[in-house]
Design an enzyme around this catalytic site. Structure first.
Site, PDB file in Angstrom:
ATOM      1  N   CYS A   1       0.805  -1.227   0.000  1.00 42.76           N
ATOM      2  CA  CYS A   1       0.000   0.000   0.000  1.00 42.76           C
ATOM      3  C   CYS A   1       0.836   1.274   0.000  1.00 42.76           C
ATOM      4  CB  CYS A   1      -0.974   0.004   1.179  1.00 42.76           C
ATOM      5  SG  CYS A   1      -2.271  -1.235   0.988  1.00 42.76           S
TER       6      CYS A   1
ATOM      7  N   HIS B   1     -12.702   9.622  -8.132  1.00 43.25           N
ATOM      8  CA  HIS B   1     -11.649   9.757  -9.144  1.00 43.25           C
ATOM      9  C   HIS B   1     -10.582  10.773  -8.750  1.00 43.25           C
ATOM     10  CE1 HIS B   1     -14.350   7.259 -11.457  1.00 43.25           C
ATOM     11  NE2 HIS B   1     -13.299   6.951 -12.203  1.00 43.25           N
TER      12      HIS B   1
ATOM     13  N   GLU C   1     -13.201  -0.809   1.585  1.00 45.38           N
ATOM     14  CA  GLU C   1     -12.079  -0.515   0.703  1.00 45.38           C
ATOM     15  C   GLU C   1     -12.000  -1.577  -0.388  1.00 45.38           C
ATOM     16  OE1 GLU C   1      -8.234   1.102   2.263  1.00 45.38           O
ATOM     17  OE2 GLU C   1      -7.516  -0.864   1.599  1.00 45.38           O
TER      18      GLU C   1
END
Length: 151
Positions: free
Chosen positions: A25, A75, A136
């Site tokens: 991550c 986005h 998530e």
């Protein structure tokens, strides 16, 4: 009259990278987030009120969450603005990308805290935020409950 909980679900696509993380991550990547927002209140008992019988009109809750969360994060690429990622963020901004610099590590845990604070500020006084659930991935989520976070 009874207290009623209402839940509305939302989805948005967001990229992020976790500065200093010891796993994958730390790399720039994205998620298809799913957010469930649950509020609690008493249905309006004034028969002259156009919202009679409702705790909150789902469209009013949608407007709050869309303006405060979905339209902002969808986005976008989110970085901790207090990390060296600000250099990458500024380069992306110069190239026309939608970038958010937040004052926290953009984990699901910290995002759900941020979302709770933003949503609570816009709810009518007679309605309380009960909980948030931020997925998530399809199998991983963070939850926030008002009862765990007294003000």
């Amino acid at each position: 009259m009874s207290q009623i909980r209402l839940t509305k679900k939302f989805s948005f696509e967001t990229g992020h990278a976790l500065y200093g993380h010891d796993g994958k991550c730390r790399n720039l990547h994205g998620h298809s987030y799913k957010l469930s927002v649950t509020v609690i209140g008493t249905p309006i008992d004034d028969s002259t009120n156009p919202k009679y019988g409702m705790v909150i009109d789902f469209s009013d809750l949608k407007k709050i969450v869309k303006e405060e969360i979905v339209d902002v994060f969808d986005h976008a690429t989110v970085f901790n603005g207090n990390s060296p990622h600000d250099e990458l963020a500024n380069e992306l901004i110069k190239r026309g990308h939608h970038v958010l610099l937040v004052d926290y590590q953009p984990t699901s845990e910290m995002m759900v805290i941020d979302f709770a604070n933003k949503i609570q500020k816009h709810l009518p006084n007679h309605i309380k935020l009960h909980s948030l659930k931020l997925y998530e991935t399809a199998t991983s989520y963070a939850e926030w409950f008002a009862s765990d976070n007294p003000s």
